[in-house]
Design an enzyme around this catalytic site. Structure first.
Site, PDB file in Angstrom:
ATOM      1  N   HIS A   1     -10.737  68.849  39.153  1.00 45.75           N
ATOM      2  CA  HIS A   1     -11.441  69.281  40.373  1.00 45.75           C
ATOM      3  C   HIS A   1     -12.369  70.475  40.118  1.00 45.75           C
ATOM      4  O   HIS A   1     -13.455  70.553  40.695  1.00 45.75           O
ATOM      5  CB  HIS A   1     -10.426  69.576  41.487  1.00 45.75           C
ATOM      6  CG  HIS A   1      -9.756  68.335  41.977  1.00 45.75           C
ATOM      7  ND1 HIS A   1      -8.399  68.204  42.125  1.00 45.75           N
ATOM      8  CD2 HIS A   1     -10.284  67.123  42.310  1.00 45.75           C
ATOM      9  CE1 HIS A   1      -8.107  66.977  42.542  1.00 45.75           C
ATOM     10  NE2 HIS A   1      -9.228  66.306  42.658  1.00 45.75           N
TER      11      HIS A   1
ATOM     12  N   GLU B   1     -15.067  58.969  52.055  1.00 40.24           N
ATOM     13  CA  GLU B   1     -13.899  58.287  51.464  1.00 40.24           C
ATOM     14  C   GLU B   1     -13.699  56.961  52.204  1.00 40.24           C
ATOM     15  O   GLU B   1     -13.691  56.924  53.425  1.00 40.24           O
ATOM     16  CB  GLU B   1     -12.673  59.200  51.587  1.00 40.24           C
ATOM     17  CG  GLU B   1     -11.330  58.536  51.385  1.00 40.24           C
ATOM     18  CD  GLU B   1     -11.115  57.936  49.996  1.00 40.24           C
ATOM     19  OE1 GLU B   1     -11.218  58.654  49.002  1.00 40.24           O
ATOM     20  OE2 GLU B   1     -10.851  56.711  49.941  1.00 40.24           O
TER      21      GLU B   1
ATOM     22  N   ASP C   1     -16.645  61.181  42.899  1.00 41.05           N
ATOM     23  CA  ASP C   1     -15.242  61.393  42.500  1.00 41.05           C
ATOM     24  C   ASP C   1     -14.515  60.078  42.790  1.00 41.05           C
ATOM     25  O   ASP C   1     -13.769  59.962  43.753  1.00 41.05           O
ATOM     26  CB  ASP C   1     -14.693  62.556  43.331  1.00 41.05           C
ATOM     27  CG  ASP C   1     -13.253  62.889  42.986  1.00 41.05           C
ATOM     28  OD1 ASP C   1     -12.680  62.273  42.080  1.00 41.05           O
ATOM     29  OD2 ASP C   1     -12.692  63.783  43.657  1.00 41.05           O
TER      30      ASP C   1
HETATM   31  N1  SAM Z   1      -9.854  61.977  40.307  1.00 43.76           N
HETATM   32  C1  SAM Z   1      -9.630  60.598  40.379  1.00 43.76           C
HETATM   33  C2  SAM Z   1      -9.702  59.836  39.074  1.00 43.76           C
HETATM   34  O1  SAM Z   1     -10.710  59.908  38.367  1.00 43.76           O
HETATM   35  O2  SAM Z   1      -8.715  59.183  38.755  1.00 43.76           O
HETATM   36  C3  SAM Z   1     -10.339  59.982  41.520  1.00 43.76           C
HETATM   37  C4  SAM Z   1      -9.755  60.563  42.766  1.00 43.76           C
HETATM   38  S1  SAM Z   1     -10.139  59.971  44.295  1.00 43.76           S
HETATM   39  C5  SAM Z   1      -8.498  59.744  44.916  1.00 43.76           C
HETATM   40  C6  SAM Z   1     -10.927  58.416  44.220  1.00 43.76           C
HETATM   41  C7  SAM Z   1     -11.174  57.849  45.620  1.00 43.76           C
HETATM   42  O3  SAM Z   1     -12.336  57.023  45.635  1.00 43.76           O
HETATM   43  C8  SAM Z   1     -10.036  56.988  46.181  1.00 43.76           C
HETATM   44  O4  SAM Z   1      -9.389  57.682  47.200  1.00 43.76           O
HETATM   45  C9  SAM Z   1     -10.738  55.719  46.689  1.00 43.76           C
HETATM   46  O5  SAM Z   1     -10.224  55.274  47.921  1.00 43.76           O
HETATM   47  C10 SAM Z   1     -12.186  56.200  46.795  1.00 43.76           C
HETATM   48  N2  SAM Z   1     -13.193  55.127  46.759  1.00 43.76           N
HETATM   49  C11 SAM Z   1     -13.201  54.028  45.978  1.00 43.76           C
HETATM   50  N3  SAM Z   1     -14.296  53.289  46.250  1.00 43.76           N
HETATM   51  C12 SAM Z   1     -14.997  53.947  47.220  1.00 43.76           C
HETATM   52  C13 SAM Z   1     -16.207  53.683  47.905  1.00 43.76           C
HETATM   53  N4  SAM Z   1     -16.930  52.591  47.665  1.00 43.76           N
HETATM   54  N5  SAM Z   1     -16.626  54.584  48.834  1.00 43.76           N
HETATM   55  C14 SAM Z   1     -15.897  55.714  49.094  1.00 43.76           C
HETATM   56  N6  SAM Z   1     -14.736  55.997  48.480  1.00 43.76           N
HETATM   57  C15 SAM Z   1     -14.297  55.131  47.551  1.00 43.76           C
END
Ligand code: SAM
Length: 270
Positions: free
Chosen positions: A62, A106, A154
């Site tokens: 982060h 998200e 992210d």
């Molecule tokens: N730090 C992490 C890693 O690299 O393993 C990523 C953390 S974060 C929890 C990733 C987030 O991206 C998830 O909560 C997922 O729901 C979200 N996500 C996936 N596809 C997405 C999209 N098209 N638009 C917005 N959020 C998305």
């Protein structure tokens, strides 16, 4: 309890972590979500079998996905994070002086719900007045976004809803959503285990951005432990601004040294 969680990182590699308890487990509209209690890494957020964040090592990812691009921008005021529903990136962005708006886009509301309940120290920034949360698909959202100074991708790995977050058209839409000095950064996986993804992201970002740079950080629970981030800038990069920040991994020296790549990584993106 002698139960082990095993993340299959590639067809041939898995990471095993002994778990003490399963705190939450459900199938959301988008993915399978679990919160696990472990001795080694504290609480772990897992999506579709892949570790997203843990209370022990979340600070590395982060801090590095936020402070590095923000300090290379002359005056970041409006920032967006696409993905990142745990809130860790927003918490770090809000440490920087001058931030007026930090938007989080998200797709899965359940990720934020789990983070607020089980990872309050990661989700804390989401309660700040400058944080604006949008539960929608980041791919569609970015097409109408304008005048952002920094956009941070992210994301989860490039499967399911996140697949389009690794596409060249998406990076072009980010370019259009950024202001004149705009900078983007995207997490771009492991140089040891996913070199093709790094090549794809670097090629995609450099199709739209005149300046593309890769940097690295060490995240023990991510595949191979060495993680990459791809940065795109509309303007030539200036020396990073110096701002006092309370951090555990990032330092002013790391701000500069993280761009010095091992030779095999240089070769990968040449
Ligand atoms: N730090 C992490 C890693 O690299 O393993 C990523 C953390 S974060 C929890 C990733 C987030 O991206 C998830 O909560 C997922 O729901 C979200 N996500 C996936 N596809 C997405 C999209 N098209 N638009 C917005 N959020 C998305």
């Amino acid at each position: 309890m002698n139960t082990w969680f095993s993340e299959l990182q590639t067809r041939n590699v898995s990471l095993g972590i002994r778990i003490e308890d399963v705190l939450w487990h459900e199938k959301t509209q988008y993915q399978e979500l679990a919160v696990l209690q472990t001795e080694a890494y504290g609480r772990m957020l897992v999506l579709d079998g892949a570790i997203q964040t843990t209370t022990q090592d979340e600070f590395v990812y982060h801090e590095m996905i936020t402070h590095v691009p923000l300090l290379l921008h002359p005056n970041p005021r409006r920032v967006a994070v696409i993905g990142g529903g745990d809130g860790g990136a927003i918490r770090e962005i809000l440490k920087q002086p001058g931030i007026e708006e930090a938007h989080l886009i998200e797709i899965d509301e359940k990720v934020m719900e789990a983070s607020k309940r089980f990872f309050p120290e990661i989700a804390q920034g989401l309660e700040d007045d400058r944080a604006h949360v949008h539960f929608t698909d980041g791919i569609a959202w970015v097409k109408q976004a304008r005048d952002f100074d920094v956009i941070i991708v992210d994301s989860t790995d490039p499967v399911g809803p996140a697949e389009g977050l690794f596409a060249p058209e998406f990076y072009q839409n980010i370019y259009d959503a950024l202001s004149r000095d705009g900078i983007m950064v995207a997490q771009s996986e492991s140089p040891f285990l996913e070199p093709d993804i790094i090549q794809r992201v670097v090629a995609g970002v450099s199709r739209s951005f005149p300046v593309t740079r890769l940097y690295l950080a060490s995240v023990p629970t991510y595949p191979s432990g060495l993680w990459s981030f791809t940065l795109g800038s509309k303007q030539p990069l200036r020396p990073a601004r110096r701002v006092p920040l309370e951090t555990r991994y990032w330092t002013p020296n790391i701000q500069d040294s993280c761009f010095h790549l091992p030779r095999f990584v240089e070769d990968l993106i040449r």
